[in-house]
Design an enzyme around this catalytic site. Structure first.
Site, PDB file in Angstrom:
ATOM      1  CB  CYS A  97       8.058  50.809  39.547  1.00 18.43           C
ATOM      2  SG  CYS A  97       9.539  50.101  39.622  1.00 18.43           S
ATOM      3  CB  CYS A 119       8.884  48.588  36.941  1.00 24.58           C
ATOM      4  SG  CYS A 119       9.503  48.319  38.604  1.00 24.58           S
ATOM      5  CG  ASP A 120       6.491  50.625  34.440  1.00 30.54           C
ATOM      6  OD1 ASP A 120       6.681  49.553  33.986  1.00 30.54           O
ATOM      7  OD2 ASP A 120       5.762  50.955  35.280  1.00 30.54           O
TER       8      ASP A 120
HETATM    9  C1  LIG Z   1       2.653  48.541  37.963  1.00 25.51           C
HETATM   10  C2  LIG Z   1       3.669  47.894  38.693  1.00 25.51           C
HETATM   11  C3  LIG Z   1       4.650  47.385  37.812  1.00 25.51           C
HETATM   12  C4  LIG Z   1       6.048  46.672  38.115  1.00 25.51           C
HETATM   13  N1  LIG Z   1       6.636  46.412  37.274  1.00 25.51           N
HETATM   14  C5  LIG Z   1       7.709  45.834  37.736  1.00 25.51           C
HETATM   15  C6  LIG Z   1       8.743  45.089  36.456  1.00 25.51           C
HETATM   16  O1  LIG Z   1       8.535  45.303  35.395  1.00 25.51           O
HETATM   17  N2  LIG Z   1       9.784  44.542  37.217  1.00 25.51           N
HETATM   18  C7  LIG Z   1      10.233  44.312  38.448  1.00 25.51           C
HETATM   19  O2  LIG Z   1      10.970  43.702  38.890  1.00 25.51           O
HETATM   20  N3  LIG Z   1       9.191  45.153  39.457  1.00 25.51           N
HETATM   21  C8  LIG Z   1       8.175  45.570  38.899  1.00 25.51           C
HETATM   22  N4  LIG Z   1       7.123  46.239  39.911  1.00 25.51           N
HETATM   23  C9  LIG Z   1       7.555  46.017  41.442  1.00 25.51           C
HETATM   24  C10 LIG Z   1       7.143  44.548  41.856  1.00 25.51           C
HETATM   25  O3  LIG Z   1       5.877  44.218  41.379  1.00 25.51           O
HETATM   26  C11 LIG Z   1       7.350  44.285  43.131  1.00 25.51           C
HETATM   27  O4  LIG Z   1       8.623  44.826  43.705  1.00 25.51           O
HETATM   28  C12 LIG Z   1       7.124  42.851  43.774  1.00 25.51           C
HETATM   29  O5  LIG Z   1       5.832  42.563  43.334  1.00 25.51           O
HETATM   30  C13 LIG Z   1       7.101  42.699  45.191  1.00 25.51           C
HETATM   31  O6  LIG Z   1       6.913  41.276  45.652  1.00 25.51           O
HETATM   32  P1  LIG Z   1       6.591  40.953  46.904  1.00 25.51           P
HETATM   33  O7  LIG Z   1       6.551  39.387  46.789  1.00 25.51           O
HETATM   34  O8  LIG Z   1       7.384  41.578  48.095  1.00 25.51           O
HETATM   35  O9  LIG Z   1       4.949  41.460  47.087  1.00 25.51           O
HETATM   36  P2  LIG Z   1       3.663  42.024  46.345  1.00 25.51           P
HETATM   37  O10 LIG Z   1       3.978  41.618  44.943  1.00 25.51           O
HETATM   38  O11 LIG Z   1       3.511  43.362  46.762  1.00 25.51           O
HETATM   39  O12 LIG Z   1       2.768  40.722  46.958  1.00 25.51           O
HETATM   40  C14 LIG Z   1       2.268  41.077  48.335  1.00 25.51           C
HETATM   41  C15 LIG Z   1       1.178  40.234  48.390  1.00 25.51           C
HETATM   42  O13 LIG Z   1       0.888  40.011  49.864  1.00 25.51           O
HETATM   43  C16 LIG Z   1      -0.424  39.670  49.708  1.00 25.51           C
HETATM   44  N5  LIG Z   1      -0.777  40.250  51.288  1.00 25.51           N
HETATM   45  C17 LIG Z   1      -0.574  41.717  51.790  1.00 25.51           C
HETATM   46  N6  LIG Z   1      -1.306  41.795  52.997  1.00 25.51           N
HETATM   47  C18 LIG Z   1      -1.721  40.458  53.405  1.00 25.51           C
HETATM   48  C19 LIG Z   1      -2.457  39.825  54.332  1.00 25.51           C
HETATM   49  N7  LIG Z   1      -2.382  40.831  55.425  1.00 25.51           N
HETATM   50  N8  LIG Z   1      -2.849  38.589  54.332  1.00 25.51           N
HETATM   51  C20 LIG Z   1      -2.279  37.875  53.418  1.00 25.51           C
HETATM   52  N9  LIG Z   1      -1.953  38.278  52.216  1.00 25.51           N
HETATM   53  C21 LIG Z   1      -1.371  39.668  52.030  1.00 25.51           C
HETATM   54  C22 LIG Z   1      -1.091  40.582  48.710  1.00 25.51           C
HETATM   55  O14 LIG Z   1      -2.450  40.037  48.524  1.00 25.51           O
HETATM   56  C23 LIG Z   1       0.085  40.258  47.851  1.00 25.51           C
HETATM   57  O15 LIG Z   1      -0.328  39.019  47.224  1.00 25.51           O
HETATM   58  C24 LIG Z   1       5.987  46.775  39.591  1.00 25.51           C
HETATM   59  C25 LIG Z   1       5.296  47.200  40.501  1.00 25.51           C
HETATM   60  C26 LIG Z   1       4.015  47.666  40.050  1.00 25.51           C
HETATM   61  C27 LIG Z   1       2.815  48.076  41.000  1.00 25.51           C
END
Ligand SMILES: Cc1cc2nc3c(=O)[nH]c(=O)nc-3n(C[C@H](O)[C@H](O)[C@H](O)COP(=O)(O)OP(=O)(O)OC[C@H]3O[C@@H](n4cnc5c(N)ncnc54)[C@H](O)[C@@H]3O)c2cc1C
Length: 316
Positions: free
Chosen positions: A137, A140-141
């Site tokens: 990302c 992000c980084d």
């Molecule tokens: C290494 C890294 C660094 C990042 N740094 C930043 C940053 O500094 N700033 C920023 O804004 N964004 C950052 N991001 C991006 C950010 O993490 C994502 O945009 C954000 O987490 C998305 O949120 P979300 O709630 O959509 O899903 P996610 O955080 O992806 O969470 C998905 C959830 O769904 C659950 N899940 C999936 N399938 C199932 C299922 N079948 N049943 C039950 N649960 C399930 C998983 O266990 C998880 O808890 C980073 C991403 C990464 C990988």
């Protein structure tokens, strides 16, 4: 047969989208039940510093931010549970979700917040240097690589966009492209190819990373004709993957619309899917922004929509 549990609002996923939806749904008295999945806290639990989430002038660690969001959701009555949604039947309301292949839940409204998983090349070194120079990302980084040298892997629009974004911060960007051409749109190709800080390495593969304290370089293989190749090392400080994401939408696909990659398609600027009472929030429905704050924002919208839906149906 085990009794089917009935709930008003079921949230699948415990990233910023899921927890924010749970905070709003809890405060709206929807008694939300949230299943965390295999990665409690979501993607941010795999990172150290989050510097761009509003409200933290000094930044906050990803795991701490997610613990805080969870505590906030629980404070308003969200029932946060460990478990994976393994099947869904959204053919008619109330909707049926199977947890861990055995427990059945019937819900009047559903918020899908299952995120999207970044694709990696599959190198051992990507794991070894996770959070120590390897990132999927740039938004992000990228900030951590100001005036440094980075490599981006990929040949599509995202890889070009990330390269241009990073070129605004880094001193040099190597774009590692497997093919002899870019797959990106013409306009993106032109912007990349004429950018003075970006060097495109066509027909190159990254096969390893090296460094004592984080990434210090990448091992490259350059294809030369049919049979020949050249191996060399390129010094870099950061290695960015931009080869796509897998949205975690598989079990919902028979019922909601998805694009060709699998991102759930929602109505305009809302989290509504084509199934009434089923909403999608966060990265699973967002191929473009994929940020914690945008995920949280859409989780808020999804919970507000769920409240309205339940209220209109007289289910509250
Ligand atoms: C290494 C890294 C660094 C990042 N740094 C930043 C940053 O500094 N700033 C920023 O804004 N964004 C950052 N991001 C991006 C950010 O993490 C994502 O945009 C954000 O987490 C998305 O949120 P979300 O709630 O959509 O899903 P996610 O955080 O992806 O969470 C998905 C959830 O769904 C659950 N899940 C999936 N399938 C199932 C299922 N079948 N049943 C039950 N649960 C399930 C998983 O266990 C998880 O808890 C980073 C991403 C990464 C990988």
């Amino acid at each position: 047969m085990a009794e089917i549990e009935k709930v008003k609002c079921l949230i699948i996923g415990s990233g910023p989208a899921g927890y924010t939806a749970a905070i709003y749904a809890g405060r709206a008295n929807l008694a939300p039940v949230l299943y965390e999945g295999l990665q409690p806290g979501g993607q941010l639990t795999t990172t150290t510093d989050v510097e761009n989430f509003p409200g933290y002038p000094e930044g906050i660690s990803g795991p701490q931010l997610m613990e805080d969001l969870r505590a906030q959701a629980e404070r308003f009555g969200a029932d946060v549970r460990f478990g994976l949604a393994t099947a869904s039947d959204l053919s008619k309301a109330p909707y049926r979700i199977t947890i861990d292949g055995e427990k059945e839940i019937e819900t009047e409204s559903l918020i899908i917040a299952t995120g999207a998983t970044a694709k990696y090349l599959g190198l051992e070194d990507e794991k070894k240097y996770a959070g120590m120079g390897v990132s999927a990302c740039a938004t992000c980084d990228g900030f951590f690589y100001r005036k440094k040298v980075v490599a981006v892997v990929g040949g599509g629009d995202t890889a070009c966009e990330e390269s241009i974004y990073l070129a605004g911060l880094a001193s040099k960007v190597y774009l590692i492209v497997r093919k002899p051409f870019l797959r990106a749109s013409k306009i993106m190709q032109e912007r990349v190819l004429k950018h003075e800080k970006i060097e495109v390495l066509f027909e190159h593969n990254a096969v390893g990373l090296y460094g004592d304290n984080g990434v210090e370089g990448v091992n490259l293989v350059k294809r030369m004709g049919e049979a020949d190749e050249e191996r060399y090392d390129q010094a870099i400080d950061g290695f960015f993957l931009a080869i796509g994401h897998n949205p975690n939408s598989e079990i919902f696909k028979p019922y909601v619309d998805t694009d060709e990659v699998g991102y759930i398609i929602t109505e305009g600027n809302t989290p509504r899917t084509k199934v009434a009472g089923v909403f999608a929030a966060g990265d699973v429905a967002d191929s473009h922004y994929r940020q914690a704050v945008t995920a949280a924002g859409s989780g808020c919208k999804a919970a507000m929509e769920a409240e309205r839906y339940l209220s209109e149906k007289g289910l509250l």
